[in-house]
Design an enzyme around this catalytic site. Structure first.
Site, PDB file in Angstrom:
ATOM      1  N   HIS A 185       0.812  -1.225   0.000  1.00 35.94           N
ATOM      2  CA  HIS A 185       0.000   0.000   0.000  1.00 35.94           C
ATOM      3  C   HIS A 185       0.843   1.271   0.000  1.00 35.94           C
ATOM      4  CE1 HIS A 185      -3.910   2.101   1.042  1.00 35.94           C
ATOM      5  NE2 HIS A 185      -4.329   1.102   0.274  1.00 35.94           N
ATOM      6  N   HIS A 285      -6.865  -2.330 -11.138  1.00 36.12           N
ATOM      7  CA  HIS A 285      -7.221  -1.915  -9.783  1.00 36.12           C
ATOM      8  C   HIS A 285      -8.691  -1.523  -9.762  1.00 36.12           C
ATOM      9  CE1 HIS A 285      -7.242   1.312  -6.551  1.00 36.12           C
ATOM     10  NE2 HIS A 285      -6.643   0.324  -5.896  1.00 36.12           N
TER      11      HIS A 285
END
Length: 382
Positions: A185, A285
């Site tokens: 992340h 994504h």
């Protein structure tokens, strides 16, 4: 055919829907959003709407070029997300006009079904073993989890150990039934990312995601020396020009453009084709809503180097609304043994429940991502 109106709806949990109408009664939907910057993207869409009203929606490439090139300053997450949602709606209209799925207009399907993965855990991952068992019961063959909480430039090895313990718990719970991806992340700085990547080797992961922030992609060269696990990145990259150097340098195995951030279907198809030339896989994504997922599946269906698709059903961000809540037909996103069939309907292949959207938009709070701090009070990456 002319575009007659563009309307925007900010709705829970953190989405922005776009409705585009035409004088022939064909309506297209898009999802232009940067999570946490919804109102900024809304303004960008409204600026483009002044140009689009009265134009022929079929001239998708020309509209894309105008929106991108007509300003002296180009790109950026908010502007590219505005373009993305408009682009999705234009393709939706075009597919409906020709009564064909979007992928048929992009060369036709190159696969029979699309593999998907399920998120487990949250921003601060804790008990993920139980969720992994649930994913197996639901028929998934792949999952993704956040790796760690906030991490300083140099931090404690106890945080590294905690990540490994969680992944080990998943392996103990379900064995090798699941492929596991671990998302750093962008929270982990280069030095600690090398350590974490090396320690995770033992679990034979499907991929590690965003081991460093995209602004530090040059560090992937060094991280790749520490692990044979495929490296994925790209959710915070917004055009083919940003992906160009990443692909040329050769230290990424999977790119993850977001079809609601990186210029929509038009741009992401080009990005995926660039990646194919470098023998790089694509995993779009999509922790977003049903329109964004529909756009992804349209791309996936006709793009051979796509290997798996993210989707947001049950993801921890979905508070007060979930993936199916704004659809008339909730059966279209039905997963079977970890796969989803190609969308059969025209355009994006989805029917938005406009009444539900309008009701939700009447009183929608603005979502903001958490702000984290390190143990010494400095701002941490979330």
């Amino acid at each position: 055919m002319k575009i007659t109106n563009i309307e925007l709806f900010k709705i829970p949990p953190r989405w922005l829907f776009l409705k585009m109408e035409t004088d022939e009664g064909i309506t297209g939907w898009g999802e232009p959003v940067i999570e946490g910057r919804v109102d900024t993207v809304r303004t960008a869409v409204e600026e483009f709407a002044g140009y689009l009203i009265g134009k022929d929606p079929a001239r998708i490439e020309d509209h894309w070029q105008y929106m991108y090139r007509s300003g002296f300053y180009r790109g950026g997450p908010e502007v590219m997300s505005a373009i993305a949602g408009i682009d999705q709606a234009l393709w939706d209209i075009k597919g409906k006009y020709f009564n064909a799925p979007i992928y048929d207009l992009l060369g036709g399907a190159c696969r029979d079904k699309i593999r998907v993965y399920r998120w487990i855990g949250g921003d601060r991952p804790a008990d993920v073993a139980g969720e992994a068992r649930l994913a197996v019961e639901q028929g998934y063959s792949a999952i993704k989890m956040n790796a760690t909480e906030e991490m300083h430039y140099i931090d404690s090895y106890t945080k590294i150990d905690a990540v490994c313990e969680r992944v080990a718990a998943i392996r103990e719970a379900v064995g090798k039934k699941l492929d596991i991806a671990v998302d750093f992340h962008g929270r982990v700085h280069k030095t600690m990312a090398k350590v974490l990547a090396r320690e995770l080797d033992q679990f034979r992961l499907m991929f590690i995601e965003e081991p460093v922030l995209p602004q530090n992609n040059e560090a992937l060269r060094e991280i790749a020396r520490y692990t044979p696990v495929p490296i994925a990145t790209g959710e915070r990259m917004f055009s083919r020009w940003e992906f160009k150097n990443l692909l040329q340098e050769g230290y990424v195995d999977i790119i993850q453009p977001d079809l609601s951030h990186a210029g929509g279907i038009t741009e992401c198809k080009k990005i995926a084709s660039m990646a194919e030339a470098y023998d790089v896989a694509v995993a779009p994504h999509c922790p977003l809503g049903p329109i964004a997922l529909g756009a992804c599946l349209a791309l996936d269906s006709c793009t051979p180097n796509v290997f798996i698709q993210e989707q947001s059903l049950g993801i921890h961000y979905n508070k007060n609304a979930d993936l199916m809540d704004y659809l008339k037909d909730r059966s279209i996103y039905k997963y079977k043994e970890g796969f989803i069939d190609l969308m059969a309907g025209p355009g994006l292949g989805i029917n938005i429940d406009e009444d539900s959207v309008r009701k939700a938009a009447a009183d929608c709070p603005t979502w903001k991502n958490p702000v984290w701090r390190n143990f010494d009070g400095t701002i941490a990456e979330w």
